[in-house]
Design a protein around this motif. Structure first.
Motif, short mmCIF file in Angstrom:
data_model
loop_
_atom_site.label_atom_id
_atom_site.label_comp_id
_atom_site.label_asym_id
_atom_site.label_seq_id
_atom_site.Cartn_x
_atom_site.Cartn_y
_atom_site.Cartn_z
N LEU B 163 0.86 -1.19 0.00
CA LEU B 163 0.00 0.00 0.00
C LEU B 163 0.90 1.24 0.00
O LEU B 163 1.86 1.32 0.76
N PRO B 164 0.59 2.20 -0.86
CA PRO B 164 1.47 3.36 -0.96
C PRO B 164 1.41 4.26 0.28
O PRO B 164 0.39 4.31 0.98
N GLY B 165 2.50 4.94 0.54
CA GLY B 165 2.62 5.79 1.72
C GLY B 165 1.58 6.88 1.79
O GLY B 165 1.14 7.28 2.87
N ARG B 183 -11.06 -1.07 7.77
CA ARG B 183 -12.14 -1.26 6.82
C ARG B 183 -11.78 -0.71 5.43
O ARG B 183 -12.06 -1.33 4.41
N PHE B 184 -11.14 0.45 5.40
CA PHE B 184 -10.92 1.10 4.11
C PHE B 184 -9.54 0.84 3.51
O PHE B 184 -9.35 1.00 2.31
N LEU B 185 -8.56 0.53 4.34
CA LEU B 185 -7.21 0.34 3.80
C LEU B 185 -6.72 -1.11 3.94
O LEU B 185 -6.38 -1.76 2.96
N SER B 273 7.62 0.04 -3.00
CA SER B 273 8.47 -1.12 -2.78
C SER B 273 8.84 -1.31 -1.31
O SER B 273 9.02 -2.41 -0.85
N ALA B 274 8.94 -0.23 -0.57
CA ALA B 274 9.35 -0.37 0.82
C ALA B 274 8.16 -0.15 1.72
O ALA B 274 7.22 0.53 1.36
N ARG B 438 0.74 0.42 -12.66
CA ARG B 438 1.23 1.76 -12.39
C ARG B 438 2.12 2.29 -13.51
O ARG B 438 2.16 3.49 -13.77
N THR B 439 2.88 1.39 -14.14
CA THR B 439 3.93 1.89 -15.01
C THR B 439 3.69 1.71 -16.51
O THR B 439 4.39 2.33 -17.31
N THR B 440 2.71 0.86 -16.89
CA THR B 440 2.59 0.55 -18.32
C THR B 440 2.47 1.80 -19.18
O THR B 440 3.15 1.94 -20.18
#
Lengths: 335, 542
Positions: B163-165, B183-185, B273-274, B438-440
Motif C-alpha cells: 500500500l502506498p505511503g 475497513r478502508f485500507l 516497494s518499501a 502503475r507503469t505501463t
C-alpha cells in the motif's frame, strides 16, 4: 560394463560425463540405503568379496526392501541388476510372481534361521525377530506376552508402524494375526486404546522412543544391541513375549536377466560364509543367517531369544495382505 | 497498454510455460498408465475411501481457516510497525518452517506439545495430568498451522506493505480510527490476496502426508496422499495410483472452485516497494495489542525451533560438518535448490507475463479471461499431483534411455521447481500486477523497451519479491525428501536424505545435528533473500 557417472553441475542443469572404469568383471547389486551407508555392511562386504574374485561390486541403493521390489518391477527385464539384496519373506512371493528371478542353485546347507525357512529362489542372509523395545527408565515391568500388551493399561502408550507403508508395520500385523487368528480384529480394537500413533516408517517411531515421547515402540530384538555396543547403554531393551515373536528374514536373489550369473552365484555362496556373516551383526544390527568365524559380540548374548518363531508362508501373506490390511483399517478406524 | 507485439509475446510465453508444466505432469501420468500391470487394488470408491476423502477435506479446511485467521492479526501488527527493530528477523523466521524436513518439525512440535513436552510438563507442575494430547485432529491442525500460518502471514504482510505511503498520510490527516483504517485500507489489501493464500494453504494441507500419519494417532486420520503413496510404493498398482491422483485433483479443485478460491480478484492498486511510514496505531492499547500478538506468534514459532536447536547442539557438529558425506550432500542440495528456484522463477515469470498480457485491454474477452484463469489455476493445481507419481512416471519414460540415475538431478530439480511454482506465483504476482498497472502507460509514453525497461522500471520494484520468491523456493527444495526417494542412488544424496539415512540406522544424534545445520542453511538463504529489504527499511527509518 562399469560406468561411473559424474555430475558436473552448473546453475541450470547438469552436464554428464562418464568415465569407464577398468575393464574387469562387475557385479551390480540392488539393495537398500542403510546396507550401503558408510557404517552399514556394504563397504566391508564389497571389500571381502572383491578379495575372492577378480571383480568389482557395485551397489545401487533405494530407500528400503519394498522400494527395491518396486524398482525391479519398474525396470522389468531391462534391469541392470545381477542380484537383489534386501527383500524379505513377507514380500518374497510377490517378488517371485514378477518372474524376474531364477533359482539360486547354490549350496545353502550352511544357512540356519529360526523356523527353518528354505527356498530355491532366495538365499537368507540375516534375520531379526520383531519385538517391542522399551525405555527401562520409564517402564520397569514391560508386558511379557502379546496378551498382556493387548489387554494391558491403555494409559501406557506404544507406537507402531503403518502396515500400508512399512515392513515392520506389516510384520506386526502378521504377528498379531499369527497369535490371534480370526480374533485379530478384536485384539486390534483393544490394542488401539494403547496406540499413541501409527507412523509411516520405522525411523519416525524409533525417534519417538529415543526422544522420550513414548516408552515402547515396535522394532527388533536386536535393537538393544546397537545401544549396548555403539552407545554403551542398556537403557533400551526388548520385551520378550511368551507366545513367541514374528521373524523377518532378509533375502538375496538372482535376476534371470543377469549377464554375469557365474559371478552372481559366487556371491550368493559367499553370503553363506563367515566372511559375509561376520560383518552383519554390528553393521546391519541383525542376526547372522549362517555360522560366523568369530563369536557374536557379548551384547548379543543379552538379547531376547524368542522361544517360538512365527513365520507365515510367503504365498499366504501375498494372498491375504490386502484383506488383512483392510481388516486392520476397519478395526483401527471404526467407531 | 502493451504494444500488440508485446502482448503476443507475453501470451505466447505464458502458453509455452503452461504447455511445459502440463506436459511434464501428463507425460508422467501417461507413462504410468501405459505400464503393463495387473491391478490388484480392487475398487476405488469404498466406504473407507469415502471416509479418507472426507477427513482429507475436513482437516485441510480447518487447517486453512486457522492458519489464515491467526495470520491476519499478526500481519496487521507487523505491517503497522515498519520500523520495529526485529521485524525483518521475524519475517525471516517465518520462511524457516518450510525449509525443514517435515519429520524434523514434527519432532520439534512433539518436544513442545507432546506427552512429555514442555507444555505438558509445565501444566503438570501446576497439578494437571497431561492435559494436552496432540495425537489426532488437534495435532494435525497444530502442525499445519505451524507450517502455514507463517506462510500466510508473510504473504499478507507483503500485501500490506505494497500500500502506498500516501494512503497512510491521508488516513493520518483524516484522523481515521483503527476500525476505519482496517475497513478502508487494510482489509481491502488483505482481501485481495486472501483467496490466493487460502487456496495455497488448503492444497498444502490436503496433500499432507508425514504430519497426518505421525500426529494423526492412527489410520482414522489419513489423507488421499497416503493412499496414493501406498498404491504406488507398497502395492505397485499404477492404475490405482493414477485413479486416486485424479480423484485428488478433481475433488480438491472443485472444492476450491466452489469456495471461489481459484483465480484472484481483479488487479488494481498501485505499488510502493518499501514498507511505508505509518501514522496510526500510536495509542498505548494498539501498541500493547500488536506487541502481544507478535510476541505470541514468535513464541509459537520459536519453541519447536528451539527444541530442534537444543537437540542439534548435542551432536558432534564439527565431525558432521567436515565429513565427506555431509560436504557431498550439501553440495548436491545447494545445486538442486538454486537450480529449481531459478527454474521456478523463470516459469512463473512467463506465466505472470502471460496472464497480464491476456487481460491487457480495457475489456478483455471471454477467451482472454479464461486463458488468464487457466494460467493461474494450473500453476496452483500442480501441488495436487504427488511427487511419487511424477517421479515414477518419469522413471518409466527415461528408462529406455539408459541409467535413470543420470537424469535424477534434472528430474528432482524439475519436480522441486513445480512444487515451488505456486509459492513463487503468490509472492511475485501481486507486486507485478500492481507495478504493471502503475507503469505501463508511463513506459509506453517514454518508449522504453526491452532491457532498458527491465533495468530502469521493472528491476527496482521486482527485485525484492523475486528475492523473497527465490528464498521460498530454495527453502522448499532444501527440505524436500519426496522427489529424491525413488531415484536415491549412491551418487546423489541430499541433506534431508542424509538425515533420514542417519535416522534409519539408529544415529539419532547425527540426525539432530543435521536438522540444526539444515535449519541454519535455510536461515542463511532467507537472510540472503531479504538483505535488500533491510537496507530499504533502514533507509526508511533514517
Amino acid at each position: 560394463m562399469y560406468k561411473l557417472y559424474l555430475f558436473l553441475p552448473f546453475v541450470f542443469g547438469f552436464a554428464i560425463a562418464h568415465v569407464a572404469a577398468a575393464q574387469e568383471k562387475a557385479l551390480t547389486i540392488y539393495t537398500y540405503e542403510s546396507f550401503t551407508a558408510e557404517w552399514g555392511p556394504g563397504p566391508k562386504v564389497k571389500e571381502e568379496f572383491e578379495k575372492t574374485c577378480d571383480c568389482t561390486v557395485n551397489f545401487v541403493s533405494v530407500a528400503d526392501g519394498v522400494a527395491l521390489l518396486s524398482r525391479l518391477k519398474l525396470e522389468g527385464e531391462a534391469t541392470d541388476a545381477d542380484l537383489a539384496l534386501g527383500l524379505d519373506t513377507n514380500i518374497a512371493a510377490e517378488a517371485k510372481a514378477t518372474g524376474l528371478f531364477e533359482e539360486h542353485r547354490v549350496d545353502i546347507t550352511a544357512v540356519d534361521v529360526p523356523g527353518g525357512y528354505r527356498d530355491d529362489m532366495f538365499v537368507p542372509y540375516d534375520y531379526g525377530h520383531f519385538a517391542l523395545v522399551y525405555d527401562t527408565e520409564v517402564l520397569s515391568a514391560p508386558p511379557s506376552s502379546m496378551k498382556e500388551l493387548v489387554e494391558g493399561d491403555p494409559a501406557q502408550k506404544i507406537v507402531i508402524q503403518d502396515p500400508r507403508t512399512s515392513t515392520p508395520g506389516l510384520g506386526f500385523l502378521l504377528w498379531v494375526k499369527s497369535v490371534y487368528g480370526d480374533q485379530a480384529p478384536d485384539a486390534w480394537r483393544k490394542l488401539r486404546q494403547r496406540i499413541l500413533t501409527v507412523t509411516p516408517g520405522w525411523s519416525e517411531a524409533y525417534g519417538l522412543l529415543t526422544k522420550g515421547e513414548v516408552p515402547m515402540v515396535l522394532s527388533y530384538t536386536t535393537s538393544p544391541a546397537y545401544h549396548m555396543v555403539a552407545e554403551g547403554t542398556e537403557r533400551y531393551q526388548a520385551a520378550s513375549f511368551a507366545e513367541g515373536h514374528y521373524i523377518q528374514i532378509e533375502l538375496v536373489g538372482l535376476l534371470k536377466t543377469s549377464d554375469s550369473k557365474e559371478l552372481a552365484r559366487q556371491f550368493l555362496q559367499f553370503v553363506t560364509t563367515p566372511a559375509f556373516q561376520n560383518v552383519i551383526p554390528t553393521t546391519n544390527w541383525m542376526m547372522p543367517a549362517a555360522a560366523m568365524s568369530e563369536p557374536l559380540p557379548e551384547a548379543f548374548s543379552r538379547l531376547v531369544k524368542p522361544q517360538k518363531t512365527f513365520l507365515m508362508d510367503p504365498q499366504q501373506v501375498a494372498d491375504n495382505r490386502h484383506a488383512w490390511i483392510d481388516e486392520w483399517l476397519a478395526a483401527m478406524s471404526g467407531q | 497498454m502493451l504494444t500488440p507485439q508485446e502482448r503476443r509475446l507475453g501470451v505466447a510465453g505464458g502458453a509455452i510455460a503452461l504447455a511445459a508444466v502440463l506436459a511434464f505432469m501428463i507425460l508422467a501420468l501417461l507413462a504410468l498408465l501405459a505400464f503393463p500391470s495387473a491391478p490388484a487394488g480392487g475398487t476405488i470408491v469404498t466406504a473407507y475411501m469415502w471416509r479418507i476423502l472426507q477427513f482429507t477435506l475436513l482437516q485441510a479446511a480447518l487447517s486453512t481457516a486457522l492458519s489464515v485467521l491467526l495470520a491476519v492479526p499478526v500481519a496487521l501488527a507487523l505491517a503497522r510497525r515498519p520500523n520495529f527493530a526485529l521485524r525483518t528477523w521475524i519475517l525471516r523466521l517465518m520462511v524457516l518452517p518450510m525449509g525443514l524436513p517435515v519429520l524434523v518439525v514434527a519432532l520439534g512440535l512433539i518436544a513442545v506439545w507432546g506427552r512429555q513436552g514442555v507444555a505438558n510438563s509445565l501444566l503438570m507442575i501446576l497439578g494437571m495430568d497431561r492435559p494436552i494430547s496432540i495425537y489426532g485432529l488437534g495435532g494435525i491442525l497444530l502442525a499445519h498451522v505451524f507450517f502455514n500460518f507463517p506462510l500466510a502471514c508473510r504473504l499478507a504482510v507483503a500485501a500490506l506493505d505494497r500500500l502506498p505511503g500516501e494512503y497512510w498520510k491521508l488516513a493520518g490527516s483524516l484522523g481515521m480510527g483503527p476500525v476505519s483504517v482496517f475497513r478502508f485500507l487494510e482489509w481491502p489489501a488483505i482481501a485481495r490476496v486472501l483467496p490466493g493464500i487460502s487456496s495455497l494453504v488448503f492444497m498444502l494441507c490436503a496433500t499432507s502426508f508425514t504430519i497426518v500419519l505421525v500426529l494423526g494417532g492412527g489410520p482414522a486420520a489419513t489423507t488421499l496422499e497416503v493412499a496414493i503413496y501406498q498404491s504406488l510404493r507398497f502395492d505397485f498398482d499404477p492404475p490405482r495410483a493414477i485413479a486416486l491422483s485424479l480423484l485428488q485433483v478433481a475433488v480438491t479443485a472443485s472444492v476450491l472452485g466452489l469456495l471461489g478460491l481459484i483465480g484472484s480478484a481483479d488487479p488494481t492498486g498501485s505499488s510502493s516497494s518499501a514498507p511505508s511510514r505509518r501514522y496510526d496505531g500510536t495509542s498505548l492499547a494498539a501498541r500493547l495489542w500488536d506487541a502481544l500478538v507478535v510476541l505470541l506468534s514468535v513464541i509459537f514459532l520459536l519453541l519447536p525451533l528451539a527444541a530442534i536447536v537444543v537437540e542439534g547442539l548435542q551432536a558432534d557438529l564439527g565431525r558432521l560438518l567436515t565429513s565427506n558425506a555431509f560436504v557431498k550432500a550439501a553440495t548436491s542440495s545447494a545445486i538442486i535448490a538454486v537450480s529449481s528456484a531459478v527454474l521456478a522463477l523463470s516459469v512463473s515469470t512467463l506465466l505472470i507475463r502471460g496472464r497480464l498480457a491476456a487481460i491487457d485491454s480495457r475489456r478483455p474477452g471471454t477467451v482472454a479471461v479464461a486463458y488468464w484463469r487457466l494460467l493461474g489455476a494450473s500453476s496452483l493445481l500442480v501441488l495436487l499431483v504427488p511427487p511419487v507419481v511424477l517421479g515414477t512416471g518419469w522413471f518409466l519414460l527415461l528408462r529406455p534411455l539408459g541409467d535413470v540415475a543420470r537424469f535424477a538431478p534434472i528430474l528432482i530439480i524439475a519436480i522441486n521447481a513445480l512444487m515451488a511454482l505456486p509459492f513463487v506465483m503468490r509472492v511475485l504476482e501481486p507486486t507485478w500486477e500492481a507495478h504493471y498497472a502503475r507503469t505501463t502507460r508511463l513506459v509506453a509514453s517514454l518508449g522504453l523497451r526491452g532491457f532498458w525497461k527491465f533495468w530502469y522500471v521493472d528491476r527496482p520494484i521486482l527485485v525484492k519479491p523475486a528475492a523473497l520468491a527465490l528464498s521460498f523456493a530454495m527453502a522448499l527444495s532444501l527440505g524436500d525428501l519426496g522427489a529424491i526417494a525413488l531415484f536415491g542412488s549412491n551418487d546423489l544424496v541430499t541433506l534431508p536424505w542424509l538425515l533420514y539415512s542417519r535416522l534409519s540406522s539408529y544415529r539419532t544424534a547425527d540426525a539432530d545435528g543435521l536438522a540444526l545445520i539444515l535449519g541454519m542453511i535455510c536461515l542463511a538463504l532467507t537472510i540472503a533473500g531479504t538483505l535488500h529489504q533491510t537496507d530499504r527499511s533502514r533507509r526508511a527509518a533514517d
